[in-house]
Design a protein around this motif. Structure first.
Motif, PDB file in Angstrom:
ATOM      1  N   ALA A  41       0.846  -1.152   0.014  1.00 31.20           N
ATOM      2  CA  ALA A  41       0.557  -0.272  -0.294  1.00 31.20           C
ATOM      3  C   ALA A  41       0.291   0.940  -0.336  1.00 31.20           C
ATOM      4  N   PRO A  42       1.372   1.541  -1.011  1.00 31.10           N
ATOM      5  CA  PRO A  42       2.082   3.063  -1.172  1.00 31.10           C
ATOM      6  C   PRO A  42       1.475   3.874  -0.220  1.00 31.10           C
ATOM      7  N   HIS A  43       0.415   4.161  -1.014  1.00 30.72           N
ATOM      8  CA  HIS A  43      -0.298   4.877  -1.025  1.00 30.72           C
ATOM      9  C   HIS A  43      -0.948   5.708   1.154  1.00 30.72           C
ATOM     10  N   LEU A  44      -0.033   4.627   2.142  1.00 30.90           N
ATOM     11  CA  LEU A  44      -0.236   4.511   3.105  1.00 30.90           C
ATOM     12  C   LEU A  44       0.612   4.925   3.789  1.00 30.90           C
ATOM     13  N   GLN A  45       2.399   5.522   3.030  1.00 32.03           N
ATOM     14  CA  GLN A  45       3.617   5.824   3.765  1.00 32.03           C
ATOM     15  C   GLN A  45       2.767   6.718   5.210  1.00 32.03           C
ATOM     16  N   VAL A  46       4.007   6.400   6.061  1.00 36.88           N
ATOM     17  CA  VAL A  46       3.720   8.100   6.855  1.00 36.88           C
ATOM     18  C   VAL A  46       4.955   8.072   6.830  1.00 36.88           C
ATOM     19  N   GLU A  47       5.162   9.241   7.105  1.00 33.41           N
ATOM     20  CA  GLU A  47       6.931  10.274   7.981  1.00 33.41           C
ATOM     21  C   GLU A  47       7.117   9.429   9.044  1.00 33.41           C
ATOM     22  N   VAL A  48       8.350   9.084   9.190  1.00 29.91           N
ATOM     23  CA  VAL A  48       9.313   8.880  10.017  1.00 29.91           C
ATOM     24  C   VAL A  48       9.453   9.967  11.487  1.00 29.91           C
ATOM     25  N   SER A  49       9.002   9.862  12.475  1.00 31.23           N
ATOM     26  CA  SER A  49       8.869  10.127  13.387  1.00 31.23           C
ATOM     27  C   SER A  49      10.762  10.877  13.890  1.00 31.23           C
ATOM     28  N   GLY A  50      11.229  11.680  14.663  1.00 31.67           N
ATOM     29  CA  GLY A  50      11.943  12.581  15.026  1.00 31.67           C
ATOM     30  C   GLY A  50      12.681  10.579  16.154  1.00 31.67           C
ATOM     31  N   ALA A  51      11.593  10.493  17.019  1.00 31.79           N
ATOM     32  CA  ALA A  51      11.680   9.463  17.786  1.00 31.79           C
ATOM     33  C   ALA A  51      12.427   8.557  16.699  1.00 31.79           C
ATOM     34  N   ASP A  52      11.974   8.052  16.221  1.00 34.98           N
ATOM     35  CA  ASP A  52      12.497   6.939  15.159  1.00 34.98           C
ATOM     36  C   ASP A  52      13.731   6.873  14.488  1.00 34.98           C
ATOM     37  N   GLU A  53      14.151   8.402  14.356  1.00 31.68           N
ATOM     38  CA  GLU A  53      15.002   8.452  13.343  1.00 31.68           C
ATOM     39  C   GLU A  53      16.750   8.680  15.176  1.00 31.68           C
ATOM     40  N   ASP A  54      15.663   9.056  15.978  1.00 36.42           N
ATOM     41  CA  ASP A  54      16.736   8.869  17.010  1.00 36.42           C
ATOM     42  C   ASP A  54      17.330   7.853  17.377  1.00 36.42           C
ATOM     43  N   LEU A  55      16.370   6.725  17.875  1.00 37.74           N
ATOM     44  CA  LEU A  55      16.510   4.902  18.257  1.00 37.74           C
ATOM     45  C   LEU A  55      18.074   4.405  17.117  1.00 37.74           C
ATOM     46  N   ARG A  56      17.320   5.131  15.983  1.00 36.85           N
ATOM     47  CA  ARG A  56      18.257   4.602  14.111  1.00 36.85           C
ATOM     48  C   ARG A  56      19.080   5.183  14.649  1.00 36.85           C
ATOM     49  N   SER A  57      19.407   6.360  15.101  1.00 39.93           N
ATOM     50  CA  SER A  57      21.065   7.210  15.384  1.00 39.93           C
ATOM     51  C   SER A  57      21.590   6.253  16.344  1.00 39.93           C
ATOM     52  N   LEU A  58      20.895   5.397  17.685  1.00 37.28           N
ATOM     53  CA  LEU A  58      21.172   4.890  18.388  1.00 37.28           C
ATOM     54  C   LEU A  58      21.961   3.727  18.125  1.00 37.28           C
ATOM     55  N   ILE A  59      20.860   3.136  17.406  1.00 38.15           N
ATOM     56  CA  ILE A  59      21.454   1.419  17.314  1.00 38.15           C
ATOM     57  C   ILE A  59      22.348   1.812  16.059  1.00 38.15           C
ATOM     58  N   LYS A  60      22.739   2.699  15.030  1.00 42.04           N
ATOM     59  CA  LYS A  60      23.957   2.996  14.293  1.00 42.04           C
ATOM     60  C   LYS A  60      25.331   2.867  15.614  1.00 42.04           C
ATOM     61  N   ARG A  61      25.110   3.984  15.975  1.00 47.13           N
ATOM     62  CA  ARG A  61      25.862   4.116  16.753  1.00 47.13           C
ATOM     63  C   ARG A  61      26.904   3.282  17.790  1.00 47.13           C
ATOM     64  N   VAL A  62      25.433   2.656  18.065  1.00 45.86           N
ATOM     65  CA  VAL A  62      26.407   1.398  18.667  1.00 45.86           C
ATOM     66  C   VAL A  62      27.282   0.036  18.363  1.00 45.86           C
ATOM     67  N   LYS A  63      26.453  -0.338  16.901  1.00 47.76           N
ATOM     68  CA  LYS A  63      26.868  -0.794  15.561  1.00 47.76           C
ATOM     69  C   LYS A  63      28.633  -1.101  15.665  1.00 47.76           C
ATOM     70  N   GLU A  64      28.295   1.271  15.515  1.00 47.78           N
ATOM     71  CA  GLU A  64      30.135   1.202  15.667  1.00 47.78           C
ATOM     72  C   GLU A  64      30.817   1.602  16.844  1.00 47.78           C
ATOM     73  N   ASP A  65      30.393   0.994  17.654  1.00 45.66           N
ATOM     74  CA  ASP A  65      30.883   0.766  19.124  1.00 45.66           C
ATOM     75  C   ASP A  65      31.713   2.718  19.466  1.00 45.66           C
ATOM     76  N   ALA A  66      30.862   2.699  18.520  1.00 44.00           N
ATOM     77  CA  ALA A  66      30.500   4.713  19.526  1.00 44.00           C
ATOM     78  C   ALA A  66      30.053   5.279  20.832  1.00 44.00           C
ATOM     79  N   ILE A  67      29.168   3.957  21.174  1.00 45.23           N
ATOM     80  CA  ILE A  67      28.851   3.821  22.701  1.00 45.23           C
ATOM     81  C   ILE A  67      28.547   2.788  22.605  1.00 45.23           C
ATOM     82  N   SER A  68      28.570   2.461  24.432  1.00 47.06           N
ATOM     83  CA  SER A  68      27.761   1.585  24.494  1.00 47.06           C
ATOM     84  C   SER A  68      26.913   0.800  24.929  1.00 47.06           C
ATOM     85  N   VAL A  69      25.784  -0.218  25.350  1.00 43.45           N
ATOM     86  CA  VAL A  69      24.503   0.075  25.134  1.00 43.45           C
ATOM     87  C   VAL A  69      24.078   0.405  26.634  1.00 43.45           C
ATOM     88  N   ASP A  70      24.609   0.638  27.570  1.00 48.43           N
ATOM     89  CA  ASP A  70      24.112   1.772  28.814  1.00 48.43           C
ATOM     90  C   ASP A  70      23.558   2.025  28.363  1.00 48.43           C
TER      91      ASP A  70
END
Length: 89
Positions: free
Chosen positions: A51-80
């Motif tokens: 349903a391409p017509h049902l696409q929703v915008e990604v919220s800022g919180a979603d982007e923040d969460l993705r950024s945190l996951i990316k930084r953990v993957k890159e060992d830039a920050i700890s899980v804590d």
């Protein structure tokens, strides 16, 4: 016991579909994060394909969460540190 606490926190705060077996299948936080990210991307593609017509915008919180996951993957920050960052989103 610690693995169950990690699983509980992941289920509560990030991804309710992570199972105990996933924690053993992916030996590092980076591998587990990649697995969750790939699954999320696949489910997003499925919704978009159906349903391409049902696409929703990604919220800022979603982007923040993705950024945190990316930084953990890159060992830039700890899980804590990521968990503290997540709590502030």
């Amino acid at each position: 016991m610690l693995i169950l606490k990690v699983l509980s926190l992941l289920n509560e705060r990030i991804d309710p579909e992570v199972e105990a077996g996933d924690l053993f299948s992916y030996g590092t936080v980076a591998q587990l994060a990649q697995f969750m990210e790939n699954r999320h991307a696949a489910s997003t593609r499925e919704v978009t394909d159906v349903a391409p017509h049902l696409q929703v915008e990604v919220s800022g919180a979603d982007e923040d969460l993705r950024s945190l996951i990316k930084r953990v993957k890159e060992d830039a920050i700890s899980v804590d540190e990521a968990m503290k960052g997540y709590e502030s989103i």
